[in-house]
Design a protein around this motif. Sequence first.
Motif, PDB file in Angstrom:
ATOM      1  N   ALA A 125       0.838  -1.201   0.000  1.00 39.79           N
ATOM      2  CA  ALA A 125       0.000   0.000   0.000  1.00 39.79           C
ATOM      3  C   ALA A 125       0.872   1.251   0.000  1.00 39.79           C
ATOM      4  CB  ALA A 125      -0.922   0.009   1.221  1.00 39.79           C
ATOM      5  N   LEU A 126       0.559   2.154  -0.900  1.00 36.08           N
ATOM      6  CA  LEU A 126       1.222   3.465  -0.949  1.00 36.08           C
ATOM      7  C   LEU A 126       0.462   4.413  -0.036  1.00 36.08           C
ATOM      8  CD1 LEU A 126       1.883   3.564  -4.768  1.00 36.08           C
ATOM      9  CD2 LEU A 126       3.651   3.934  -3.047  1.00 36.08           C
ATOM     10  N   ASN A 127       1.042   4.739   1.101  1.00 37.05           N
ATOM     11  CA  ASN A 127       0.401   5.609   2.086  1.00 37.05           C
ATOM     12  C   ASN A 127       0.731   7.075   1.782  1.00 37.05           C
ATOM     13  OD1 ASN A 127      -1.074   6.276   4.377  1.00 37.05           O
ATOM     14  ND2 ASN A 127       0.682   6.065   5.741  1.00 37.05           N
ATOM     15  N   LYS A 128       0.010   7.961   2.453  1.00 37.95           N
ATOM     16  CA  LYS A 128       0.177   9.420   2.293  1.00 37.95           C
ATOM     17  C   LYS A 128      -0.121   9.833   0.846  1.00 37.95           C
ATOM     18  CE  LYS A 128       3.797   9.261   5.867  1.00 37.95           C
ATOM     19  NZ  LYS A 128       5.158   9.664   6.269  1.00 37.95           N
ATOM     20  N   TRP A 129      -1.074   9.116   0.212  1.00 37.71           N
ATOM     21  CA  TRP A 129      -1.404   9.374  -1.187  1.00 37.71           C
ATOM     22  C   TRP A 129      -2.023  10.764  -1.362  1.00 37.71           C
ATOM     23  CZ3 TRP A 129       0.562   7.157  -5.164  1.00 37.71           C
ATOM     24  CH2 TRP A 129      -0.034   7.249  -6.418  1.00 37.71           C
ATOM     25  N   ALA A 187      10.312 -10.984  -8.579  1.00 37.08           N
ATOM     26  CA  ALA A 187      10.054 -11.833  -9.750  1.00 37.08           C
ATOM     27  C   ALA A 187       9.382 -13.153  -9.374  1.00 37.08           C
ATOM     28  CB  ALA A 187      11.365 -12.105 -10.485  1.00 37.08           C
ATOM     29  N   GLN A 188       9.570 -13.596  -8.109  1.00 38.23           N
ATOM     30  CA  GLN A 188       9.008 -14.897  -7.721  1.00 38.23           C
ATOM     31  C   GLN A 188       7.494 -14.856  -7.586  1.00 38.23           C
ATOM     32  OE1 GLN A 188      10.435 -12.712  -5.769  1.00 38.23           O
ATOM     33  NE2 GLN A 188      10.455 -13.234  -3.601  1.00 38.23           N
ATOM     34  N   VAL A 189       6.918 -13.670  -7.412  1.00 36.88           N
ATOM     35  CA  VAL A 189       5.462 -13.535  -7.305  1.00 36.88           C
ATOM     36  C   VAL A 189       5.048 -12.304  -8.105  1.00 36.88           C
ATOM     37  CG1 VAL A 189       3.486 -13.171  -5.794  1.00 36.88           C
ATOM     38  CG2 VAL A 189       5.368 -14.607  -5.013  1.00 36.88           C
ATOM     39  N   LYS A 190       4.423 -12.517  -9.245  1.00 38.92           N
ATOM     40  CA  LYS A 190       3.965 -11.416 -10.080  1.00 38.92           C
ATOM     41  C   LYS A 190       2.565 -10.976  -9.641  1.00 38.92           C
ATOM     42  CE  LYS A 190       7.437 -11.410 -13.092  1.00 38.92           C
ATOM     43  NZ  LYS A 190       8.316 -10.248 -13.298  1.00 38.92           N
ATOM     44  N   GLY A 191       2.316  -9.684  -9.756  1.00 38.07           N
ATOM     45  CA  GLY A 191       0.971  -9.181  -9.542  1.00 38.07           C
ATOM     46  C   GLY A 191       0.557  -9.006  -8.107  1.00 38.07           C
ATOM     47  N   VAL A 192       1.504  -8.778  -7.190  1.00 30.69           N
ATOM     48  CA  VAL A 192       1.138  -8.502  -5.788  1.00 30.69           C
ATOM     49  C   VAL A 192       0.246  -7.259  -5.760  1.00 30.69           C
ATOM     50  CG1 VAL A 192       2.040  -7.740  -3.563  1.00 30.69           C
ATOM     51  CG2 VAL A 192       3.213  -9.541  -4.825  1.00 30.69           C
ATOM     52  N   PRO A 193      -0.883  -7.298  -5.028  1.00 25.95           N
ATOM     53  CA  PRO A 193      -1.773  -6.138  -4.992  1.00 25.95           C
ATOM     54  C   PRO A 193      -1.036  -4.871  -4.563  1.00 25.95           C
ATOM     55  CG  PRO A 193      -2.826  -8.034  -3.956  1.00 25.95           C
ATOM     56  CD  PRO A 193      -1.405  -8.428  -4.236  1.00 25.95           C
ATOM     57  N   LEU A 194      -1.206  -3.799  -5.345  1.00 25.04           N
ATOM     58  CA  LEU A 194      -0.612  -2.504  -5.029  1.00 25.04           C
ATOM     59  C   LEU A 194      -1.748  -1.489  -4.943  1.00 25.04           C
ATOM     60  CD1 LEU A 194       1.815  -0.599  -4.649  1.00 25.04           C
ATOM     61  CD2 LEU A 194       1.910  -0.360  -7.149  1.00 25.04           C
ATOM     62  N   LEU A 195      -1.978  -0.946  -3.750  1.00 26.39           N
ATOM     63  CA  LEU A 195      -3.103  -0.051  -3.496  1.00 26.39           C
ATOM     64  C   LEU A 195      -2.602   1.315  -3.038  1.00 26.39           C
ATOM     65  CD1 LEU A 195      -5.183  -2.598  -1.384  1.00 26.39           C
ATOM     66  CD2 LEU A 195      -5.291  -2.257  -3.853  1.00 26.39           C
ATOM     67  N   THR A 196      -3.474   2.305  -3.123  1.00 29.31           N
ATOM     68  CA  THR A 196      -3.146   3.634  -2.615  1.00 29.31           C
ATOM     69  C   THR A 196      -4.119   3.990  -1.498  1.00 29.31           C
ATOM     70  OG1 THR A 196      -4.586   4.718  -4.240  1.00 29.31           O
ATOM     71  CG2 THR A 196      -2.289   4.365  -4.868  1.00 29.31           C
ATOM     72  N   LEU A 197      -3.622   4.695  -0.489  1.00 27.91           N
ATOM     73  CA  LEU A 197      -4.496   5.085   0.626  1.00 27.91           C
ATOM     74  C   LEU A 197      -3.890   6.255   1.375  1.00 27.91           C
ATOM     75  CD1 LEU A 197      -3.017   3.957   3.429  1.00 27.91           C
ATOM     76  CD2 LEU A 197      -3.872   1.796   2.635  1.00 27.91           C
ATOM     77  N   SER A 198      -4.653   6.730   2.345  1.00 27.39           N
ATOM     78  CA  SER A 198      -4.168   7.797   3.228  1.00 27.39           C
ATOM     79  C   SER A 198      -4.578   7.465   4.655  1.00 27.39           C
ATOM     80  CB  SER A 198      -4.751   9.157   2.822  1.00 27.39           C
ATOM     81  OG  SER A 198      -4.491  10.120   3.828  1.00 27.39           O
ATOM     82  N   GLY A 199      -3.595   7.206   5.487  1.00 26.27           N
ATOM     83  CA  GLY A 199      -3.873   6.968   6.891  1.00 26.27           C
ATOM     84  C   GLY A 199      -4.385   8.219   7.583  1.00 26.27           C
ATOM     85  N   ALA A 200      -4.056   9.396   7.044  1.00 27.99           N
ATOM     86  CA  ALA A 200      -4.482  10.655   7.661  1.00 27.99           C
ATOM     87  C   ALA A 200      -5.965  10.929   7.400  1.00 27.99           C
ATOM     88  CB  ALA A 200      -3.626  11.803   7.137  1.00 27.99           C
ATOM     89  N   THR A 201      -6.430  10.639   6.163  1.00 28.26           N
ATOM     90  CA  THR A 201      -7.824  10.936   5.816  1.00 28.26           C
ATOM     91  C   THR A 201      -8.731   9.713   5.854  1.00 28.26           C
ATOM     92  OG1 THR A 201      -7.551  10.529   3.436  1.00 28.26           O
ATOM     93  CG2 THR A 201      -6.955  12.721   4.266  1.00 28.26           C
TER      94      THR A 201
END
Length: 454
Positions: free
Chosen positions: A301-305, A327-341
């Motif tokens: 998760a990309l925080n402080k988005w 490379a051993q695991v393709k397609g790991v979920p990548l999400l964006t969020l904000s812990g502040a909001t």
Amino acid sequence: MLAIIGRPNVGKSTLFNRLVGKKLALVDDRPGVTRDRREGEAELIGMKFRVMDTAGYEDDDPASLPGRMRAQTEAAVAGADAALFVFDARAGLNPLDEEIARWLRTSDTPIILVANKAEGKAGDAGINEAYALGLGDPIQLSAEHGEGMVELFDAMRPHLEDNFDPGEPLEALGDDEQGPLKLAIVGRPNAGKSTLINRILGEERLITGPEAGITRDSISIDWLWEHDGQSREVRLIDTAGMRKRARVQDKLEKLSVADALHSIDFAEVVVLLLDSTKGLELQDLKIADRVLEEGRALVIALNKWDVAEDGSKLYQGVRAALEEGLAQVKGVPLLTLSGATGKGIDTLLAAAFETRDAWSKRITTGQLNRWLERALEANPPPAPKGKRIKLRYATQANTRPPSFVVFGTRVDELPESYRRYLINGLRRELGLGAVPVRLTLRAPKNPFDKKSGD
């Protein structure tokens, strides 16, 4: 069954607790705390087995209490698939260790020599002495801090893998009871882990601030996620920030990082939190790799988005780096969020539950072998030196993470590239997604051929 043996006060019960994941056995500096054999269900890096803690082996009259305790230990070894002989690397060997070794050399049970309390260099002398016991190379570990468990797994695997007999019902091998989602939040210092958990809980449950490294202990909090008219149980685990190992000098920080790594071992899904204002660093990839090596399901998760600049370019750059670095695991979920909001939190939790479902998935033997047949037809195994490698059938040995065994002939000659082809096919065609998948190749034992080959 795995038996743990050794003289009193070498850390047998601490190792037992480590393997079962609970403090079932009493641990104290005084010798002789354990008297009866204690059994528990253990798991180490996805391999499940039963483990038995035994009393400290003492040289006393058979009729005395220590003597009767020793008889229990001897019975445990006789009935085990393998035994861990634990000694204290810091204290070094003593005559009782040598007597136990003489007895074990006459046993038919495979023995794995374990040098406990081997953190740092204080145990080097004791480890060197242990070679004279004639029981092979000692596995160096710290049961208290969880160091050396991967090496222990490698030593145990040949003796315990055969417990999974594909002729037996496999349903008993997996734990299908989901229970609360055990969700650990990990990342570098100041990525916003505690702020995120406070926002999830709706209260200032954890101390936060601009200073890096505020969190020291791994904090576990039970919580109900109310979403779409449903209540789902979650156990949130906040952890200390993990810096590059070379920068970790303070003893307390080392213990905090060890505790964070320990939390990864007992989580189901791990959220690696990145700071959007700093992007992806090598340390993040190392943490992600550790999570996957431990067989845990991973969400990033990309925080402080809410304060990120040029979000689209940042997201695409992080995604590309993850595809190359993991490379051993393709397609790991990548999400964006904000812990502040709080924006993106429900999406994160939904992804975590979905990922756990894939991580816990059980596939029927028929479905698995129909997939294998299609995979072999689309891309047959190679034929080294003109001799075809034959893969005959597959079975699922375990879940959490999904673990499979493929039986065939000359499987030791199968290239790693073909093994990756099979793992990628399992993920793609059987709905396993981007969770760790274990695949073991095994030749069936031939009772008429001691070579156990074709």
